[in-house]
Design a protein around this motif. Structure first.
Motif, short mmCIF file in Angstrom:
data_model
loop_
_atom_site.label_atom_id
_atom_site.label_comp_id
_atom_site.label_asym_id
_atom_site.label_seq_id
_atom_site.Cartn_x
_atom_site.Cartn_y
_atom_site.Cartn_z
N HIS A 260 -19.79 -32.70 -31.65
CA HIS A 260 -18.40 -33.16 -31.70
C HIS A 260 -18.29 -34.68 -31.60
O HIS A 260 -19.22 -35.34 -31.16
N GLU B 213 -23.48 -38.01 -25.55
CA GLU B 213 -23.42 -36.87 -24.62
C GLU B 213 -24.36 -35.79 -25.17
O GLU B 213 -24.14 -35.29 -26.27
N ALA C 16 -15.72 -37.43 -29.84
CA ALA C 16 -14.67 -37.50 -28.82
C ALA C 16 -13.92 -38.81 -28.93
O ALA C 16 -14.52 -39.89 -28.93
N HIS D 235 -17.30 -40.84 -27.05
CA HIS D 235 -18.69 -40.40 -27.13
C HIS D 235 -18.94 -39.51 -28.33
O HIS D 235 -18.00 -39.02 -28.95
N GLU E 289 -12.80 -33.88 -30.15
CA GLU E 289 -12.37 -33.80 -28.75
C GLU E 289 -11.44 -34.97 -28.46
O GLU E 289 -11.74 -36.10 -28.82
CO CO Z 1 -17.62 -34.30 -25.24
#
Ligand code: CO
Length: 136
Positions: A78, A54, A80, A7, A128
């Protein structure tokens, strides 16, 4: 080995309002909204192909998302990457000279175990690592 971009996390001030954008873009509403109290965030998830968006809204001013927005404003927070075995990936990244933000995997939203890499060792992009929880 990371499997895919699981994500993209976006820091937003107003989740309800931002949900409207992604609902219009992707043609369906958030499939889940979840509070992660340890991180002080309210999170909504949208499916986009094999990945997700997200959206993260701070629930209090100590939240990392409140701090991020205070410094940089809203925006991409971020990336991921999905991994098979988060502990093995954390070990590998550490051995390769990258700094982890936690020594142990943390419980993340959407049934994941997660760990962040420090952005100072990753071109300023918060990364992440996330692994699907298998223990339910
Ligand atoms: Co995340």
């Amino acid at each position: 080995m990371p499997l895919k971009i699981e994500h993209i996390g976006i820091a937003v001030k107003d989740l309800e309002k931002s949900n409207l954008l992604f609902k219009a873009l992707l043609g369906s509403a958030a499939y889940k909204t979840e509070e992660v109290s340890e991180e002080g965030v309210l999170v909504s998830f949208f499916k986009t192909g094999d990945s997700k968006i997200e959206l993260l809204q701070a629930l209090n001013e100590n939240s990392p998302i409140a701090k991020f927005i205070g410094k940089k404003g809203e925006g991409i927070h971020h990336l991921a990457f999905e991994v098979e075995d988060i502990k093995a990936s954390m070990e590998l990244m550490k051995k390769s000279g990258f700094e982890l933000l936690s020594d142990e995997p943390k419980r993340g939203a959407d049934n994941k175990l997660i760990c962040f890499l420090h952005p100072k060792s990753t071109n300023g992009v918060l990364i992440e690592l996330c692994q699907e929880r298998r223990d339910g």
